[in-house]
Enzyme design. Sequence first.
Site, PDB file in Angstrom:
ATOM      1  N   THR A 121       0.817  -1.206   0.000  1.00  0.00           N
ATOM      2  CA  THR A 121       0.000   0.000   0.000  1.00  0.00           C
ATOM      3  C   THR A 121       0.854   1.260   0.000  1.00  0.00           C
ATOM      4  OG1 THR A 121      -1.466   1.310   1.417  1.00  0.00           O
ATOM      5  CG2 THR A 121      -0.115  -0.293   2.528  1.00  0.00           C
ATOM      6  N   TYR A 145      -1.744   0.180  10.231  1.00  0.00           N
ATOM      7  CA  TYR A 145      -1.980  -0.474   8.931  1.00  0.00           C
ATOM      8  C   TYR A 145      -0.736  -0.353   8.066  1.00  0.00           C
ATOM      9  CZ  TYR A 145      -3.618  -1.138   4.149  1.00  0.00           C
ATOM     10  OH  TYR A 145      -3.740  -1.557   2.836  1.00  0.00           O
TER      11      TYR A 145
HETATM   12  N1  LIG Z   1      -8.743  -1.171  -1.298  1.00  0.00           N
HETATM   13  C1  LIG Z   1      -7.683  -0.365  -1.335  1.00  0.00           C
HETATM   14  O1  LIG Z   1      -7.792   0.837  -1.668  1.00  0.00           O
HETATM   15  C2  LIG Z   1      -6.303  -0.911  -1.020  1.00  0.00           C
HETATM   16  C3  LIG Z   1      -5.220  -0.028  -1.114  1.00  0.00           C
HETATM   17  C4  LIG Z   1      -3.952  -0.515  -0.840  1.00  0.00           C
HETATM   18  C5  LIG Z   1      -3.747  -1.851  -0.515  1.00  0.00           C
HETATM   19  N2  LIG Z   1      -4.814  -2.688  -0.413  1.00  0.00           N
HETATM   20  C6  LIG Z   1      -4.568  -4.089  -0.050  1.00  0.00           C
HETATM   21  O2  LIG Z   1      -5.197  -4.945  -0.988  1.00  0.00           O
HETATM   22  C7  LIG Z   1      -5.630  -6.146  -0.351  1.00  0.00           C
HETATM   23  C8  LIG Z   1      -7.066  -6.419  -0.711  1.00  0.00           C
HETATM   24  O3  LIG Z   1      -7.866  -5.338  -0.297  1.00  0.00           O
HETATM   25  P1  LIG Z   1      -9.420  -5.221  -0.676  1.00  0.00           P
HETATM   26  O4  LIG Z   1      -9.722  -3.791  -0.856  1.00  0.00           O
HETATM   27  O5  LIG Z   1      -9.749  -6.167  -1.748  1.00  0.00           O
HETATM   28  O6  LIG Z   1     -10.069  -5.677   0.701  1.00  0.00           O
HETATM   29  P2  LIG Z   1     -11.210  -6.735   1.019  1.00  0.00           P
HETATM   30  O7  LIG Z   1     -11.509  -6.628   2.472  1.00  0.00           O
HETATM   31  O8  LIG Z   1     -12.325  -6.585   0.047  1.00  0.00           O
HETATM   32  O9  LIG Z   1     -10.466  -8.101   0.703  1.00  0.00           O
HETATM   33  C9  LIG Z   1      -9.651  -8.769   1.625  1.00  0.00           C
HETATM   34  C10 LIG Z   1     -10.044 -10.241   1.546  1.00  0.00           C
HETATM   35  O10 LIG Z   1      -9.163 -11.004   2.352  1.00  0.00           O
HETATM   36  C11 LIG Z   1      -9.917 -11.906   3.153  1.00  0.00           C
HETATM   37  N3  LIG Z   1      -9.084 -12.186   4.316  1.00  0.00           N
HETATM   38  C12 LIG Z   1      -8.650 -11.301   5.252  1.00  0.00           C
HETATM   39  N4  LIG Z   1      -7.846 -11.917   6.131  1.00  0.00           N
HETATM   40  C13 LIG Z   1      -7.773 -13.213   5.738  1.00  0.00           C
HETATM   41  C14 LIG Z   1      -7.069 -14.338   6.212  1.00  0.00           C
HETATM   42  N5  LIG Z   1      -6.290 -14.275   7.304  1.00  0.00           N
HETATM   43  N6  LIG Z   1      -7.207 -15.521   5.562  1.00  0.00           N
HETATM   44  C15 LIG Z   1      -7.988 -15.621   4.454  1.00  0.00           C
HETATM   45  N7  LIG Z   1      -8.678 -14.581   3.956  1.00  0.00           N
HETATM   46  C16 LIG Z   1      -8.562 -13.391   4.590  1.00  0.00           C
HETATM   47  C17 LIG Z   1     -11.219 -11.194   3.412  1.00  0.00           C
HETATM   48  O11 LIG Z   1     -12.287 -12.048   3.759  1.00  0.00           O
HETATM   49  C18 LIG Z   1     -11.443 -10.492   2.079  1.00  0.00           C
HETATM   50  O12 LIG Z   1     -12.147 -11.312   1.169  1.00  0.00           O
HETATM   51  C19 LIG Z   1      -5.369  -5.949   1.141  1.00  0.00           C
HETATM   52  O13 LIG Z   1      -4.195  -6.651   1.490  1.00  0.00           O
HETATM   53  C20 LIG Z   1      -5.154  -4.447   1.289  1.00  0.00           C
HETATM   54  O14 LIG Z   1      -4.295  -4.134   2.334  1.00  0.00           O
HETATM   55  C21 LIG Z   1      -6.098  -2.244  -0.668  1.00  0.00           C
HETATM   56  O1  LIG Z   2     -16.318   9.480   3.589  1.00  0.00           O
HETATM   57  C1  LIG Z   2     -15.200   9.899   3.260  1.00  0.00           C
HETATM   58  C2  LIG Z   2     -14.132   9.012   2.955  1.00  0.00           C
HETATM   59  C3  LIG Z   2     -12.893   9.544   2.637  1.00  0.00           C
HETATM   60  N1  LIG Z   2     -12.704  10.889   2.599  1.00  0.00           N
HETATM   61  C4  LIG Z   2     -11.385  11.433   2.253  1.00  0.00           C
HETATM   62  O2  LIG Z   2     -10.995  10.895   1.012  1.00  0.00           O
HETATM   63  C5  LIG Z   2      -9.591  10.672   0.971  1.00  0.00           C
HETATM   64  C6  LIG Z   2      -9.319   9.224   0.616  1.00  0.00           C
HETATM   65  O3  LIG Z   2      -9.765   8.415   1.694  1.00  0.00           O
HETATM   66  P1  LIG Z   2      -9.986   6.832   1.550  1.00  0.00           P
HETATM   67  O4  LIG Z   2     -10.484   6.336   2.856  1.00  0.00           O
HETATM   68  O5  LIG Z   2     -10.782   6.544   0.341  1.00  0.00           O
HETATM   69  O6  LIG Z   2      -8.527   6.295   1.244  1.00  0.00           O
HETATM   70  P2  LIG Z   2      -7.154   6.497   2.039  1.00  0.00           P
HETATM   71  O7  LIG Z   2      -6.315   7.399   1.179  1.00  0.00           O
HETATM   72  O8  LIG Z   2      -7.358   6.881   3.434  1.00  0.00           O
HETATM   73  O9  LIG Z   2      -6.570   5.016   2.083  1.00  0.00           O
HETATM   74  C7  LIG Z   2      -6.645   4.107   0.987  1.00  0.00           C
HETATM   75  O10 LIG Z   2      -5.482   4.140   0.249  1.00  0.00           O
HETATM   76  C8  LIG Z   2      -4.320   3.933   0.996  1.00  0.00           C
HETATM   77  C9  LIG Z   2      -3.180   4.012   0.033  1.00  0.00           C
HETATM   78  O11 LIG Z   2      -3.125   5.294  -0.519  1.00  0.00           O
HETATM   79  C10 LIG Z   2      -4.372   2.626   1.755  1.00  0.00           C
HETATM   80  O12 LIG Z   2      -3.927   1.564   1.004  1.00  0.00           O
HETATM   81  C11 LIG Z   2      -5.703   2.283   2.361  1.00  0.00           C
HETATM   82  O13 LIG Z   2      -5.874   0.893   2.532  1.00  0.00           O
HETATM   83  C12 LIG Z   2      -6.833   2.714   1.545  1.00  0.00           C
HETATM   84  O14 LIG Z   2      -7.985   2.709   2.363  1.00  0.00           O
HETATM   85  C13 LIG Z   2      -9.068  11.049   2.370  1.00  0.00           C
HETATM   86  O15 LIG Z   2      -8.599  12.353   2.325  1.00  0.00           O
HETATM   87  C14 LIG Z   2     -10.319  11.010   3.237  1.00  0.00           C
HETATM   88  O16 LIG Z   2     -10.274  11.900   4.325  1.00  0.00           O
HETATM   89  C15 LIG Z   2     -13.740  11.765   2.888  1.00  0.00           C
HETATM   90  O17 LIG Z   2     -13.558  12.978   2.874  1.00  0.00           O
HETATM   91  N2  LIG Z   2     -14.961  11.242   3.215  1.00  0.00           N
END
Ligand SMILES: NC(=O)c1ccc[n+]([C@@H]2O[C@H](COP(=O)([O-])OP(=O)(O)OC[C@H]3O[C@@H](n4cnc5c(N)ncnc54)[C@H](O)[C@@H]3O)[C@@H](O)[C@H]2O)c1
Ligand SMILES: O=c1ccn([C@@H]2O[C@H](COP(=O)(O)OP(=O)(O)O[C@H]3O[C@H](CO)[C@H](O)[C@H](O)[C@H]3O)[C@@H](O)[C@H]2O)c(=O)[nH]1
Length: 351
Positions: A121, A145
Amino acid sequence: MSENRPVLVTGGAGYIGSHASLALLDAGIPVVVLDNLCTGDRRAVPDGATFIQGSTGDAGLVGDVLRFFQIDAVLHFAGSLVVSDSVANPLGYWRNNVCNTLSLADSCVRAGVERMVFSSTAAVYGPSDAAMVGEDAPTAPITPYGSSKLSAERMLAEAGAAHGLRVAALRYFNVAGADGAGRTGQYTAGATHLIKVACEVATGQRDALDVFGEDYGTPDGTCVRDFIHVSDLAEAHVLALRYLRRGGEATTLNCGYGTGHSVRAVVRAVERETGRPLPLRRAERRPGDIPALVARADRIRQTLGWQPRHQGLDRIVGSSLAWERRMLSDRRPDEDRKPRPATSARPMLTH
Ligand SMILES: NC(=O)c1ccc[n+]([C@@H]2O[C@H](COP(=O)([O-])OP(=O)(O)OC[C@H]3O[C@@H](n4cnc5c(N)ncnc54)[C@H](O)[C@@H]3O)[C@@H](O)[C@H]2O)c1
Ligand SMILES: O=c1ccn([C@@H]2O[C@H](COP(=O)(O)OP(=O)(O)O[C@H]3O[C@H](CO)[C@H](O)[C@H](O)[C@H]3O)[C@@H](O)[C@H]2O)c(=O)[nH]1
């Protein structure tokens, strides 16, 4: 290395993992999903994938799965990812993101698996004045995180050097959007991500979007992020897998477009899509938010030959809105359709 060998996708019932599973299957690569459904949704697992319900921390199960399916590569999405939850529950985040990743890596080493694509991330970077953050920028996570993900990255790199596990750590910036064909999207209940929440507001599932802070030192005072379409990110995983199968070295790659959009710009994009003003509520800054985070994203293009095809805020927001509308129309008629409360406990002003 045969393209036809199955890969293990941990977290494949989740948002990004399900899109990556589809991209793998579309590329003809068989998929085995391992997910404990703690935040995932069984409906997100593509029909063509084998689904096993269980945890990455269950070494007995993981070892059996790796050997039974003759897995040569793992795409490791499973993790915990809500920044504010991590502040409240750091040990839970270290347990899932570090301890369970350690157990998975150990299982891989024991089973002779030599390739892993790891979901990292942009939260591993600290606040920075640089317009764009490159992979060599100092890491200085400010939340549990971010530090749990950075620790997992380091652990995997060290295990890799000792045991031959080559890891491509992909540092995602802000992931949004949904599959263009509507096959999967973000199911997450109570999601906190900006575009998901804004689209829930636009479709009447929440009453207003809280704008967390309008006094940052950014052009319009709201935070700036680099939003990447989940389908482009999924494609990057297919390319990373092929890179590792070709013998590519361990690497760390930013996943973003190198373009920043403010929270206000996201609001305007949603309004363009719906043709209606989005109900907003001004709220205090959210703890742990960095003012601006934009990827320097040359390395992924050079290393993997990645060429994004779904760029642009309107496209990302459009696909997210289409997904929310689809989920609403698929709901059973007896399901509760009352708007959920907005995300902030302390709204200050409605406008
Ligand atoms: N969504 C974002 O913006 C974002 C940004 C940066 C990094 N990531 C990373 O990407 C990955 C996926 O995120 P996502 O947005 O798809 O989240 P998500 O919660 O939709 O997916 C995570 C999945 O992992 C499963 N899981 C969690 N812990 C587990 C375990 N111990 N064993 C088996 N399954 C498990 C959950 O049930 C879920 O299906 C995460 O590692 C997250 O840190 C996401
Ligand atoms: O209801 C909301 C939700 C978000 N925000 C703002 O929108 C921006 C983006 O927020 P998000 O929660 O969508 O995303 P983050 O940047 O906080 O974090 C996301 O991106 C990160 C990497 O950049 C990490 O990986 C993390 O897991 C993922 O949630 C932030 O300024 C937040 O304050 C709002 O104003 N209102």
